[in-house]
Design a protein around this motif. Structure first.
Motif, PDB file in Angstrom:
ATOM      1  N   ALA A 131       6.017  -4.656   3.159  1.00 35.93           N
ATOM      2  CA  ALA A 131       6.451  -3.333   2.713  1.00 35.93           C
ATOM      3  C   ALA A 131       6.872  -3.329   1.256  1.00 35.93           C
ATOM      4  O   ALA A 131       7.256  -4.363   0.688  1.00 35.93           O
ATOM      5  CB  ALA A 131       7.610  -2.833   3.576  1.00 35.93           C
ATOM      6  N   VAL A 132       6.783  -2.147   0.654  1.00 37.90           N
ATOM      7  CA  VAL A 132       7.336  -1.913  -0.682  1.00 37.90           C
ATOM      8  C   VAL A 132       8.436  -0.878  -0.547  1.00 37.90           C
ATOM      9  O   VAL A 132       8.432  -0.059   0.385  1.00 37.90           O
ATOM     10  CB  VAL A 132       6.270  -1.415  -1.680  1.00 37.90           C
ATOM     11  N   LYS A 163       7.439  -6.523  -4.333  1.00 40.36           N
ATOM     12  CA  LYS A 163       7.797  -5.611  -5.419  1.00 40.36           C
ATOM     13  C   LYS A 163       6.590  -4.792  -5.846  1.00 40.36           C
ATOM     14  O   LYS A 163       5.512  -5.321  -6.108  1.00 40.36           O
ATOM     15  CB  LYS A 163       8.353  -6.394  -6.617  1.00 40.36           C
ATOM     16  N   MET A 164       6.775  -3.510  -5.925  1.00 37.56           N
ATOM     17  CA  MET A 164       5.731  -2.586  -6.357  1.00 37.56           C
ATOM     18  C   MET A 164       5.945  -2.228  -7.818  1.00 37.56           C
ATOM     19  O   MET A 164       7.074  -1.945  -8.238  1.00 37.56           O
ATOM     20  CB  MET A 164       5.785  -1.322  -5.481  1.00 37.56           C
ATOM     21  N   LEU A 197      -0.711  -0.193  -2.289  1.00 33.91           N
ATOM     22  CA  LEU A 197      -1.882  -0.876  -1.743  1.00 33.91           C
ATOM     23  C   LEU A 197      -2.227  -2.130  -2.539  1.00 33.91           C
ATOM     24  O   LEU A 197      -2.720  -3.115  -1.964  1.00 33.91           O
ATOM     25  CB  LEU A 197      -3.081   0.079  -1.727  1.00 33.91           C
ATOM     26  N   GLU A 198      -1.980  -2.108  -3.835  1.00 38.01           N
ATOM     27  CA  GLU A 198      -2.237  -3.279  -4.676  1.00 38.01           C
ATOM     28  C   GLU A 198      -1.444  -4.494  -4.209  1.00 38.01           C
ATOM     29  O   GLU A 198      -1.865  -5.633  -4.408  1.00 38.01           O
ATOM     30  CB  GLU A 198      -1.892  -2.972  -6.137  1.00 38.01           C
ATOM     31  N   GLN A 199      -0.291  -4.245  -3.602  1.00 37.52           N
ATOM     32  CA  GLN A 199       0.550  -5.338  -3.123  1.00 37.52           C
ATOM     33  C   GLN A 199       0.247  -5.706  -1.673  1.00 37.52           C
ATOM     34  O   GLN A 199       0.930  -6.546  -1.089  1.00 37.52           O
ATOM     35  CB  GLN A 199       2.029  -4.941  -3.256  1.00 37.52           C
ATOM     36  N   TYR A 203       3.695  -0.692   4.644  1.00 35.55           N
ATOM     37  CA  TYR A 203       4.735   0.334   4.737  1.00 35.55           C
ATOM     38  C   TYR A 203       5.267   0.674   3.341  1.00 35.55           C
ATOM     39  O   TYR A 203       5.387  -0.205   2.485  1.00 35.55           O
ATOM     40  CB  TYR A 203       5.917  -0.145   5.582  1.00 35.55           C
ATOM     41  N   VAL A 204       5.607   1.940   3.166  1.00 36.00           N
ATOM     42  CA  VAL A 204       6.395   2.384   2.015  1.00 36.00           C
ATOM     43  C   VAL A 204       7.716   2.885   2.579  1.00 36.00           C
ATOM     44  O   VAL A 204       7.731   3.789   3.423  1.00 36.00           O
ATOM     45  CB  VAL A 204       5.706   3.513   1.226  1.00 36.00           C
ATOM     46  N   ILE A 205       8.809   2.302   2.125  1.00 37.55           N
ATOM     47  CA  ILE A 205      10.136   2.625   2.662  1.00 37.55           C
ATOM     48  C   ILE A 205      10.980   3.261   1.566  1.00 37.55           C
ATOM     49  O   ILE A 205      10.919   2.847   0.406  1.00 37.55           O
ATOM     50  CB  ILE A 205      10.822   1.354   3.198  1.00 37.55           C
ATOM     51  N   SER A 206      11.778   4.239   1.931  1.00 36.28           N
ATOM     52  CA  SER A 206      12.651   4.890   0.956  1.00 36.28           C
ATOM     53  C   SER A 206      13.862   5.496   1.658  1.00 36.28           C
ATOM     54  O   SER A 206      13.936   5.519   2.889  1.00 36.28           O
ATOM     55  CB  SER A 206      11.893   5.982   0.198  1.00 36.28           C
TER      56      SER A 206
END
Length: 245
Positions: A131-132, A163-164, A197-199, A203-206
Motif C-alpha cells: 500500500a501507499v 513510499k509514493m 501503480l508505479e510502486q 491499496y491507497v490509504i488515507s
C-alpha cells in the motif's frame, strides 16, 4: 475517557462502515463513545463555495451540538480542518468566539487522537498486500498530521507500506473544484493513481474519504486493479482475538 464522535455528512451517507470502525477503535482504546444523532454538517461545502453566511448557520449548529469540554474525534481530516481553521473566519469576535475556541482545542482527526492523546499505535489489525499512503491537503496542512497515520499503518500485520512520489500533492477532488474543473481534477487523480501503480501498490490509504471517493471513481471508471481504504477501515480489519493492544 468520554469522547464525542463527529461523523461527517458524506461519511454518514456513503461510508457508514468507516464510522462504525472508528467507534470500534475508540472503544478498543478504552473510550466511552457518545454520538449526538442530531449532528449534521460542519459547513465546509458552503464555506469552500464562498457562501459564508450559510456556512456560519451550519457551523452555529455544529457548535451547539458538541460539548466544550469533551474530546471530539472524527474520521476526516478535511472536516476537522474546517472546524480548526475555517471557523476562525466565521466566529472570531462573535458571541460564539470563546465556545468556538474551546471546541477547536478539543477536536481531533482520528490518527492524531489515537497516537498523540491516547498513545495507542497497535490494534492487532491484519491486511495482506502492498500500500501507499496519500497525504490529504487538509490532513497535512490544517491538521498537521504526517507521521501519525504512517506509524499506525506500520503496525498492521501483513501490510507492506511503500513510499509514493508526490504523496503530498492534491488528488484533484477539492469539493466543487472537481465539478467546475473536471478535466484538471481527473488529470490530477490520474497522476495520483499512476504514482501508486508505479510502486506496485494494491491499496491507497488515507485519512480522508473525500479524496478516496474521488480516486476510487477514477479507478473504477478505468478498471484499474487498485483499491482505496480509509485508515479506520484498515486498523479495524482482521483483528486477532488474542492480540494485546
Amino acid at each position: 475517557m468520554r469522547v464525542e464522535l463527529f461523523v461527517p455528512c458524506f461519511v454518514d451517507q456513503l461510508y457508514p462502515e468507516t464510522a462504525f470502525n472508528t467507534i470500534k477503535l475508540l472503544e478498543k482504546s478504552g473510550c466511552e463513545v457518545f454520538y449526538n444523532s442530531s449532528q449534521t454538517c460542519c459547513g465546509q461545502p458552503a464555506y469552500n463555495a464562498g457562501y459564508w453566511e450559510q456556512a456560519k448557520e451550519t457551523g452555529n449548529k455544529f457548535l451547539t451540538d458538541f460539548s466544550e469540554t469533551d474530546y471530539i474525534v472524527a474520521p476526516s481530516a478535511s472536516c476537522v480542518g474546517m472546524v480548526k481553521s475555517g471557523y476562525n473566519d466565521l466566529f472570531t469576535n462573535t458571541t460564539l468566539h470563546n465556545k468556538c475556541r474551546n471546541i477547536q482545542a478539543n477536536i481531533f482527526e482520528l490518527s492524531d487522537f489515537l497516537v498523540n492523546v491516547l498513545k495507542k499505535d497497535y490494534f492487532g489489525a491484519e491486511l495482506e498486500g502492498k500500500a501507499v499512503y496519500h497525504d490529504s491537503c487538509s490532513g497535512l496542512r490544517e491538521c498537521k498530521i504526517k507521521e501519525e497515520p504512517r506509524l499506525l499503518l506500520s503496525k498492521v500485520h501483513g501490510l507492506e507500506m511503500v513510499k509514493m512520489k508526490e504523496t503530498d500533492m492534491c488528488c484533484g477532488f477539492g469539493g466543487t473544484f472537481s465539478v467546475k474543473f473536471d478535466a484538471i481534477s481527473s488529470a490530477m487523480a490520474e497522476q495520483k493513481v499512476n504514482n501508486a501503480l508505479e510502486q506496485g501498490a494494491e491499496y491507497v490509504i488515507s485519512t480522508d474519504l473525500s479524496c478516496l471517493m474521488h480516486l476510487q471513481g477514477y479507478i473504477d471508471k478505468n478498471e484499474i486493479p487498485l483499491k482505496t481504504m480509509h485508515l479506520a477501515d484498515v486498523l479495524a480489519n482482521g483483528w486477532l482475538e488474542s492480540s494485546e493492544y
